[in-house]
Design an enzyme around this catalytic site. Structure first.
Site, PDB file in Angstrom:
ATOM      1  N   LYS A 120       7.322  -0.355   7.007  1.00  0.00           N
ATOM      2  CA  LYS A 120       6.787   0.988   6.779  1.00  0.00           C
ATOM      3  C   LYS A 120       7.961   1.899   6.456  1.00  0.00           C
ATOM      4  O   LYS A 120       8.844   2.101   7.284  1.00  0.00           O
ATOM      5  CB  LYS A 120       6.044   1.491   8.016  1.00  0.00           C
ATOM      6  CG  LYS A 120       5.423   2.868   7.832  1.00  0.00           C
ATOM      7  CD  LYS A 120       4.607   3.258   9.063  1.00  0.00           C
ATOM      8  CE  LYS A 120       3.932   4.598   8.874  1.00  0.00           C
ATOM      9  NZ  LYS A 120       3.097   4.958  10.055  1.00  0.00           N
ATOM     10  N   LYS A 155       0.848  -1.192   0.000  1.00  0.00           N
ATOM     11  CA  LYS A 155       0.000   0.000   0.000  1.00  0.00           C
ATOM     12  C   LYS A 155       0.880   1.237   0.000  1.00  0.00           C
ATOM     13  O   LYS A 155       1.986   1.221   0.537  1.00  0.00           O
ATOM     14  CB  LYS A 155      -0.899  -0.013   1.249  1.00  0.00           C
ATOM     15  CG  LYS A 155      -1.899   1.109   1.348  1.00  0.00           C
ATOM     16  CD  LYS A 155      -2.717   0.954   2.633  1.00  0.00           C
ATOM     17  CE  LYS A 155      -3.699   2.089   2.798  1.00  0.00           C
ATOM     18  NZ  LYS A 155      -4.463   1.968   4.072  1.00  0.00           N
ATOM     19  N   GLN A 156       0.376   2.308  -0.595  1.00  0.00           N
ATOM     20  CA  GLN A 156       1.091   3.576  -0.564  1.00  0.00           C
ATOM     21  C   GLN A 156       0.153   4.657  -0.051  1.00  0.00           C
ATOM     22  O   GLN A 156      -0.939   4.855  -0.580  1.00  0.00           O
ATOM     23  CB  GLN A 156       1.604   3.948  -1.957  1.00  0.00           C
ATOM     24  CG  GLN A 156       2.384   5.251  -1.987  1.00  0.00           C
ATOM     25  CD  GLN A 156       3.133   5.447  -3.292  1.00  0.00           C
ATOM     26  OE1 GLN A 156       3.674   4.497  -3.849  1.00  0.00           O
ATOM     27  NE2 GLN A 156       3.176   6.673  -3.782  1.00  0.00           N
ATOM     28  N   GLY A 157       0.576   5.340   1.015  1.00  0.00           N
ATOM     29  CA  GLY A 157      -0.229   6.407   1.592  1.00  0.00           C
ATOM     30  C   GLY A 157       0.424   7.755   1.393  1.00  0.00           C
ATOM     31  O   GLY A 157       1.364   7.902   0.602  1.00  0.00           O
ATOM     32  N   ALA A 158      -0.069   8.748   2.124  1.00  0.00           N
ATOM     33  CA  ALA A 158       0.445  10.109   1.977  1.00  0.00           C
ATOM     34  C   ALA A 158       1.820  10.270   2.613  1.00  0.00           C
ATOM     35  O   ALA A 158       2.617  11.106   2.173  1.00  0.00           O
ATOM     36  CB  ALA A 158      -0.535  11.098   2.607  1.00  0.00           C
ATOM     37  N   GLU A 159       2.104   9.468   3.644  1.00  0.00           N
ATOM     38  CA  GLU A 159       3.342   9.640   4.398  1.00  0.00           C
ATOM     39  C   GLU A 159       4.353   8.516   4.187  1.00  0.00           C
ATOM     40  O   GLU A 159       5.535   8.697   4.450  1.00  0.00           O
ATOM     41  CB  GLU A 159       3.030   9.738   5.904  1.00  0.00           C
ATOM     42  CG  GLU A 159       2.214  10.956   6.297  1.00  0.00           C
ATOM     43  CD  GLU A 159       2.991  12.253   6.155  1.00  0.00           C
ATOM     44  OE1 GLU A 159       4.216  12.235   6.358  1.00  0.00           O
ATOM     45  OE2 GLU A 159       2.372  13.278   5.821  1.00  0.00           O
ATOM     46  N   ALA A 160       3.867   7.350   3.734  1.00  0.00           N
ATOM     47  CA  ALA A 160       4.773   6.201   3.688  1.00  0.00           C
ATOM     48  C   ALA A 160       4.284   5.140   2.705  1.00  0.00           C
ATOM     49  O   ALA A 160       3.111   5.119   2.308  1.00  0.00           O
ATOM     50  CB  ALA A 160       4.892   5.585   5.084  1.00  0.00           C
ATOM     51  N   ASP A 215      -4.589   9.044  15.661  1.00  0.00           N
ATOM     52  CA  ASP A 215      -5.393   8.716  14.474  1.00  0.00           C
ATOM     53  C   ASP A 215      -6.294   7.523  14.782  1.00  0.00           C
ATOM     54  O   ASP A 215      -6.238   6.493  14.113  1.00  0.00           O
ATOM     55  CB  ASP A 215      -4.476   8.411  13.290  1.00  0.00           C
ATOM     56  CG  ASP A 215      -5.226   8.355  11.961  1.00  0.00           C
ATOM     57  OD1 ASP A 215      -6.371   8.846  11.901  1.00  0.00           O
ATOM     58  OD2 ASP A 215      -4.666   7.821  10.983  1.00  0.00           O
TER      59      ASP A 215
END
Length: 237
Positions: free
Chosen positions: A29, A9-14, A132
């Site tokens: 991560k 998975k690719q998110g906004a931070e990592a 979060d």
């Protein structure tokens, strides 16, 4: 070091990768470099956030809050290596996709409210602010692995336990207001994602209050203040 590194998975931070590390299923991560920041500043901020995340996970373990096991912290590569829960379901998916198919679901919802409250209360008693709190950042896993397939695996809640994940925004602080903000974030997540179950957060609060009396009145008072400010902002637009 890792076998068969695969992007999960690719998110906004990592980015999140899965691999075999020392023969174990592992989640990596890896935090992004922020090119808009000075390299030295970016390195300092990233190291501090990685430290906070690792510190929170270790502190959770001491507080008897279940999290993925921490295997390795690699500051040079901006990585944290941790246990990958291969057989799990997020609480979000559990409520949306499993609970909806159960006619008499009150016991299951009570179970969800209770285990979330116990974990959050233990964290707050140990001054861990998650930052979060959403049902996407909570997993259900089997205490004793079974061969049951499909949704039936997740209906025996006596064999389930909660795992808290994604401590990327976490930090250590004794502030009652910060704990109140944690509760407010969770309430907003319940309202936006699980509005079919409007009493779920109230059940959570009941268990949260009963689990420990440590500073609970001040925390709930701050939660009400944060909630009131949030409503005011919503009304103003």
């Amino acid at each position: 070091m890792c076998e068969e590194l695969k992007l999960l998975k690719q998110g906004a931070e990592a980015k999140l990768f899965i691999c075999k590390y020392l023969g174990k299923p592992t989640l990596i991560k890896e935090r992004f470099k922020k090119n808009y920041r000075h390299p030295d500043l970016d390195s300092t901020i990233t190291k501090e956030r990685i430290k906070n995340e690792a510190r929170s996970i270790l502190r959770c373990i001491l507080a008897e809050v279940k999290t993925p096991a921490l295997y390795l912290v690699d500051f040079d590569r901006r990585r944290i290596y941790m246990e990958y829960m291969e057989t799990s379901i997020t609480v979000k998916d559990f409520i949306i996709n499993v609970v909806k198919n159960v006619e008499e679901n009150e016991d299951i919802l009570n179970f969800i409210a209770k285990v979330i409250a116990e974990s959050v209360r233990k964290m707050h008693d140990n001054n861990i602010i998650h930052g979060d709190l959403t049902t996407s950042n909570m997993l259900l896993v089997e205490k004793t692995p079974t061969k049951v397939k499909g949704d039936a695996k997740w209906l025996n809640h006596e064999n389930l336990e909660l795992v808290m994940i994604d401590f990327g925004l976490s930090y250590i602080d004794s502030s009652a207001e910060d704990k109140g903000v944690d509760l407010y974030v969770l309430e907003r997540a319940f309202i936006s994602t699980h509005n079919n179950y409007p009493k779920l957060f109230d059940k959570f609060l009941e268990y949260y209050k009963s689990y420990s009396k440590n500073n609970v009145k001040e925390i709930l008072s701050k939660f009400e203040e944060v909630r009131a400010r949030g409503r005011k902002r919503t009304m103003v637009g």
